[in-house]
Design an enzyme around this catalytic site. Sequence first.
Site, PDB file in Angstrom:
ATOM      1  N   GLY A 262       0.818  -1.210   0.000  1.00  0.00           N
ATOM      2  CA  GLY A 262       0.000   0.000   0.000  1.00  0.00           C
ATOM      3  C   GLY A 262       0.849   1.257   0.000  1.00  0.00           C
ATOM      4  O   GLY A 262       0.565   2.213  -0.732  1.00  0.00           O
ATOM      5  N   ASP A 263       1.901   1.261   0.799  1.00  0.00           N
ATOM      6  CA  ASP A 263       2.785   2.420   0.832  1.00  0.00           C
ATOM      7  C   ASP A 263       3.443   2.647  -0.529  1.00  0.00           C
ATOM      8  O   ASP A 263       3.523   3.779  -1.007  1.00  0.00           O
ATOM      9  CB  ASP A 263       3.885   2.204   1.884  1.00  0.00           C
ATOM     10  CG  ASP A 263       3.368   2.377   3.295  1.00  0.00           C
ATOM     11  OD1 ASP A 263       3.287   3.512   3.761  1.00  0.00           O
ATOM     12  OD2 ASP A 263       3.019   1.358   3.920  1.00  0.00           O
ATOM     13  N   SER A 264       3.941   1.573  -1.119  1.00  0.00           N
ATOM     14  CA  SER A 264       4.662   1.732  -2.384  1.00  0.00           C
ATOM     15  C   SER A 264       3.727   2.204  -3.493  1.00  0.00           C
ATOM     16  O   SER A 264       4.071   3.098  -4.262  1.00  0.00           O
ATOM     17  CB  SER A 264       5.329   0.415  -2.786  1.00  0.00           C
ATOM     18  OG  SER A 264       6.344   0.086  -1.867  1.00  0.00           O
TER      19      SER A 264
ATOM     20  N   GLY B  35       2.959   5.692  -3.112  1.00  0.00           N
ATOM     21  CA  GLY B  35       4.099   6.496  -3.534  1.00  0.00           C
ATOM     22  C   GLY B  35       4.137   6.698  -5.044  1.00  0.00           C
ATOM     23  O   GLY B  35       4.413   7.806  -5.526  1.00  0.00           O
TER      24      GLY B  35
END
Lengths: 408, 408
Positions: free
Chosen positions: A171-173, A176
Amino acid sequence: MTEGPLSGLRILELGHFVAAPFATRLLGDLGAEIIKIEPPAGDPVRQWGARHNGHAPWWSVHARNKRCIALDLKRPEARDIVLGLVRHCDALVENFRPGQLEKLGLGAAALKVARPDLVIARVSGYGQDGPYRDRAAFGVIGEAIGGLRHLTDHPPGTTDLPPVRVGVSLGDSVAGIYAALGVVAALWRRDRRQGPPGPGAEVDVALTESVFSLLEGALPEYGTLGTVRQPAGGGIATAAPTNAYRARDGIWVLIAANSEPLFRRLATLMQQPGLLEDPRFAGNQARVAHVAELDARIGAWAAGFDGATLEGMLAEADIPSTRAFTVADCADDPQFRARAMVREVEDPLHGTVLHPGMVPRIDGAVPPPRSTGPVIGADTDAVLGELLGLPPERLAALAADGVLRRGG
Amino acid sequence: MTEGPLSGLRILELGHFVAAPFATRLLGDLGAEIIKIEPPAGDPVRQWGARHNGHAPWWSVHARNKRCIALDLKRPEARDIVLGLVRHCDALVENFRPGQLEKLGLGAAALKVARPDLVIARVSGYGQDGPYRDRAAFGVIGEAIGGLRHLTDHPPGTTDLPPVRVGVSLGDSVAGIYAALGVVAALWRRDRRQGPPGPGAEVDVALTESVFSLLEGALPEYGTLGTVRQPAGGGIATAAPTNAYRARDGIWVLIAANSEPLFRRLATLMQQPGLLEDPRFAGNQARVAHVAELDARIGAWAAGFDGATLEGMLAEADIPSTRAFTVADCADDPQFRARAMVREVEDPLHGTVLHPGMVPRIDGAVPPPRSTGPVIGADTDAVLGELLGLPPERLAALAADGVLRRGG
């Protein structure tokens, strides 16, 4: 050395952990100058995971092509330095909890006074408004709310084991990457030649929404038909055979033979022509209906060979297949090597480090990193000297006062 | 209605399946005009998955904000039409197998003759060069080569079940986002006000590399320390407790209590203060070392409550947690609704369809789709009339001759 397409842009990162720093890493790979602001203790990622020579190897990649300066944002002098830098920047990327920058006197209004056409990208767990806005962002929670965790599981009733995490901070990537896209889209509007100069922008990316965006047709199918997509384990609910099968030596080998010609080739390779005459396996629909039996047959066959043998036989028969690559397999892969997707990079903190390459690749260029992730405050003096004209005496005084930290 | 930041751009899609069409869907969401070229039989995605009113509901979303024209690219007249359209387009996004467009007379050289400053984005399984270039792209194979499939599994020795597929076409979707990023980055360089007009570009995105880019520190850790990252099932190898725990009614509830204050709150909520005195659970490092025992304790506790009760108790105690959302949960979620991440859209083919919103969100705008995925050839007449000036008689003749298909 080829300049990237974003050469000429300067972007300030007020990020930590994964999402915002990954966004700026991508923008830096594409040629933008990145200035990262860290607290005097450094971004926690510097210490994440295994360490080598006292530093997380990940940092070498995560902060490559970034100039790192260290400021204590709780100090008003630091706030003024940030606003001074913003005047020289095209965009700012941050992933504080919504409202946090405002508390530090660095909200959108203050930033726009410093630089009216600034593009501000904000990455958060749930977005900059709405009832969940103030919740703490945890990747595993956001991925579950985005609907993905439910799907990374074996079909209901198969096992008591929990649904797996994807295995990376997905999810973070993905948030980003979306933030990078939003920044560049807003900059295109601002900077395009045709018409008068455009405005800045606020880009709002939520981790939950980034994950939810990956669900393909699940939402419209639910809305029109009421069907709720369920996990399909190693397979695909609508195609067979396609799964991972375990070789004799424990290696998992993926086989995707879910078309008529591929299935014929597989049955031939397995020396089981009976599979082609069995009505349970005639056509994709029948195979999907009897996928457990079919997978068991293929699995029993696969278990008779070592992984490497199996891979070779399948490749020879031109059936899409591969072992499940570990990172060691990735590092050795001839295709990744040929495209500089895996390359040796010299890092003053580590010696030689393997770096992943750049996605997307532009005009065939595979430029090496301009720099690797540096020590805390490595560029404090240089950046504040160049852009704000702060002389060494002033820098020394601010450092002594705890407003900033100088590297080295 | 707010115009998106990419308003004014016109992008041609020569895509099918997921990756290239997802890239243009994102660009269309951001305001670009998208012209999609399909074969006369249509993009196969029109028939993927469940159907409603004879159409895949996914199509409503996948082809929203796109004008769809249908051409038989094997015909030279169709090739000339494509080159004619390219003259009016800023970018082209395609995901044929490398070399296929060249065979059709639509390689980069021919496209650049038509439009010298065209940005061409090519999405493929393995990239436009290197030893694997000509391999067929299968998502599950590419995801395994990218190193992800190995990680979506329980720790070695836990189960005989195969590593799961993420559950969505992750590689295709992430490649699509990267392609969108590459297109806009190249267009920023081409169109920016400062300096002379810039060149076009070729953007090369590989599915395998897109997946590989998500592996965080795995590659530099392997390169410096020789460690090969292994799957961690429902948990995280370096933090505990964080996992999915099954409630009495079978609902999986994610609990992320892997910090000291959160763990204290959880132990208090569980009414098991002994957890806090047990040296096996004192500090994250000890908890990671004894994660199986810890997860069993939490799991046994969680199994005493229904999922909804558990969610409520955990929320009350301010512990990051959630059920694993199904798409039905996503559709009902107040945050997704508040941010128009789930919204009802009227579709002539379906009636009301639930559409996911737009990521990233720009300037707080949540514009509804300008259109939903149309029938095959819906815009053939309008687009070829407007841009190439083809009169109705000519269109009719080309249709009769099988060069193009006009919508119904």
